[in-house]
Design a protein around this motif. Structure first.
Motif, PDB file in Angstrom:
ATOM      1  N   LEU A 135      -1.223   4.784   2.765  1.00  0.00           N
ATOM      2  CA  LEU A 135      -1.107   3.816   1.471  1.00  0.00           C
ATOM      3  C   LEU A 135      -1.637   2.435   2.216  1.00  0.00           C
ATOM      4  O   LEU A 135      -2.364   1.726   1.503  1.00  0.00           O
ATOM      5  CB  LEU A 135      -0.074   3.886   0.863  1.00  0.00           C
ATOM      6  CG  LEU A 135       0.337   5.066  -0.001  1.00  0.00           C
ATOM      7  CD1 LEU A 135       1.717   5.028  -0.672  1.00  0.00           C
ATOM      8  CD2 LEU A 135      -0.902   5.327  -1.243  1.00  0.00           C
ATOM      9  N   LEU A 136      -0.990   1.851   3.219  1.00  0.00           N
ATOM     10  CA  LEU A 136      -1.042   0.764   3.772  1.00  0.00           C
ATOM     11  C   LEU A 136      -2.406   0.704   4.198  1.00  0.00           C
ATOM     12  O   LEU A 136      -2.904  -0.639   4.177  1.00  0.00           O
ATOM     13  CB  LEU A 136      -0.186   0.312   4.964  1.00  0.00           C
ATOM     14  CG  LEU A 136       1.314   0.237   4.478  1.00  0.00           C
ATOM     15  CD1 LEU A 136       2.317   0.307   5.571  1.00  0.00           C
ATOM     16  CD2 LEU A 136       1.568  -0.869   3.557  1.00  0.00           C
ATOM     17  N   LYS A 137      -3.131   1.575   4.510  1.00  0.00           N
ATOM     18  CA  LYS A 137      -4.504   1.387   5.229  1.00  0.00           C
ATOM     19  C   LYS A 137      -5.655   1.072   4.009  1.00  0.00           C
ATOM     20  O   LYS A 137      -6.643   0.530   4.209  1.00  0.00           O
ATOM     21  CB  LYS A 137      -5.003   2.539   6.004  1.00  0.00           C
ATOM     22  CG  LYS A 137      -4.307   2.753   7.121  1.00  0.00           C
ATOM     23  CD  LYS A 137      -4.901   4.114   8.072  1.00  0.00           C
ATOM     24  CE  LYS A 137      -4.343   4.373   9.403  1.00  0.00           C
ATOM     25  NZ  LYS A 137      -4.746   5.529   9.874  1.00  0.00           N
ATOM     26  N   GLU A 138      -5.067   1.581   2.692  1.00  0.00           N
ATOM     27  CA  GLU A 138      -5.972   1.246   1.572  1.00  0.00           C
ATOM     28  C   GLU A 138      -5.864  -0.078   0.988  1.00  0.00           C
ATOM     29  O   GLU A 138      -6.745  -0.543   0.241  1.00  0.00           O
ATOM     30  CB  GLU A 138      -5.353   2.183   0.225  1.00  0.00           C
ATOM     31  CG  GLU A 138      -5.702   3.643   0.597  1.00  0.00           C
ATOM     32  CD  GLU A 138      -5.201   4.436  -0.438  1.00  0.00           C
ATOM     33  OE1 GLU A 138      -4.867   3.917  -1.623  1.00  0.00           O
ATOM     34  OE2 GLU A 138      -4.922   5.741  -0.288  1.00  0.00           O
ATOM     35  N   LEU A 139      -4.876  -0.736   1.604  1.00  0.00           N
ATOM     36  CA  LEU A 139      -4.626  -2.168   1.183  1.00  0.00           C
ATOM     37  C   LEU A 139      -5.436  -3.073   2.095  1.00  0.00           C
ATOM     38  O   LEU A 139      -5.248  -3.272   2.979  1.00  0.00           O
ATOM     39  CB  LEU A 139      -3.298  -2.771   1.144  1.00  0.00           C
ATOM     40  CG  LEU A 139      -2.262  -1.575   0.328  1.00  0.00           C
ATOM     41  CD1 LEU A 139      -0.947  -2.215   0.483  1.00  0.00           C
ATOM     42  CD2 LEU A 139      -2.682  -1.871  -1.160  1.00  0.00           C
TER      43      LEU A 139
END
Length: 263
Positions: A135-139
């Protein structure tokens, strides 16, 4: 940016207590974002449209869930149609209704809110540590603030995730165990952490259920039908996070022994 995060709303008394106190908390503390865990709002098991609307009307901007996310059938449509309702992101399988993350524009800043569920002494969901990484990579915005509601049973798993994410998110706050912990702190790399924010509901029950139900279970060691304690005195447990150049966190309670006047 100031965030108010309110612990698990338990049954009708939880809704009533939230509706009574949250507007006054917000009027005093002036948060930019208010997040409420509502996974026990429907008689202790999940969330229906009626309770979702009541939590929003009380002042929530985003509602998170947990291990009771799927207990009410209508939650599937609620999740599909509302980006301010989150279920744990690490439920396994494809085509899971809804999302475990939402991004809100707050004046000139952005806040990502993530809902995850633990696995220790709980159902074997996908790895919340790996899911957090995904999820952090999506930000894409490196300046984006991130808050995590980690719905988990053990304090060790909650602390482990918080340290794992230290410096990468602004706050990790635990839910699920219904008892507010006394360990609000800032981790070495700046992430705010609280093992459990506590619950919103009966003050005189045991974790929100009638005392007689819980006591009978311990006396007999036989299965007992837990009944929600929806009578009597209420409590609201929450925390205040100030996130920015230097994060801060403070746990707070309103109950008969800690009245509103002490806010």
């Amino acid at each position: 940016m100031r965030i108010i995060f309110v612990g698990d709303v338990m049954g009708k008394i939880g809704i009533d207590t939230l509706s009574s106190y949250l507007p006054r908390i917000k009027a005093t503390l002036h948060p930019q974002v208010t997040i409420v865990n509502g996974e026990n709002a429907s008689n202790g098991r999940g969330l229906k449209a009626e309770q979702f609307k009541a939590i929003l009307a009380a002042g929530a901007d985003v509602v998170t869930l947990g291990n009771h996310a799927w207990d009410q059938r209508e939650v599937n449509e609620l999740l599909k149609n509302n980006d301010n309702l989150l279920r744990p992101a690490n439920f396994p399988g494809n085509n899971v209704p809804g999302s475990g993350m939402t991004v809100k524009q707050i004046n000139q800043e952005k806040l990502a809110i993530i809902n995850l569920q633990g696995r220790a002494l709980m159902n074997p969901l996908d790895d919340p540590f790996t899911k957090a990484d995904e999820l952090l990579k999506e930000l894409s915005d490196s300046e984006m603030h991130v808050f995590v509601d980690f719905h988990a049973e053990t304090t060790s798993e909650k602390a482990a995730l918080a340290y794992y994410l230290d410096g990468r998110v602004d706050g990790v706050v635990g839910t699920h165990t219904h008892v507010q912990t006394n360990d609000a702190r800032i981790l070495p790399k700046g992430t705010a952490f609280l093992s459990d924010v506590g619950m919103t509901g009966s003050y005189d029950g045991i974790l929100g259920v009638k005392k007689s139900s819980s006591i009978q279970r311990f006396l007999t060691q036989r299965p007992t039908r837990y009944e929600i304690d929806d009578q009597g005195r209420g409590q609201i447990n929450y925390c205040i996070l100030d996130i920015g150049a230097k994060n801060k966190i403070r746990a707070a309670q309103i109950n008969p022994d800690r009245p509103l006047s002490e806010l």
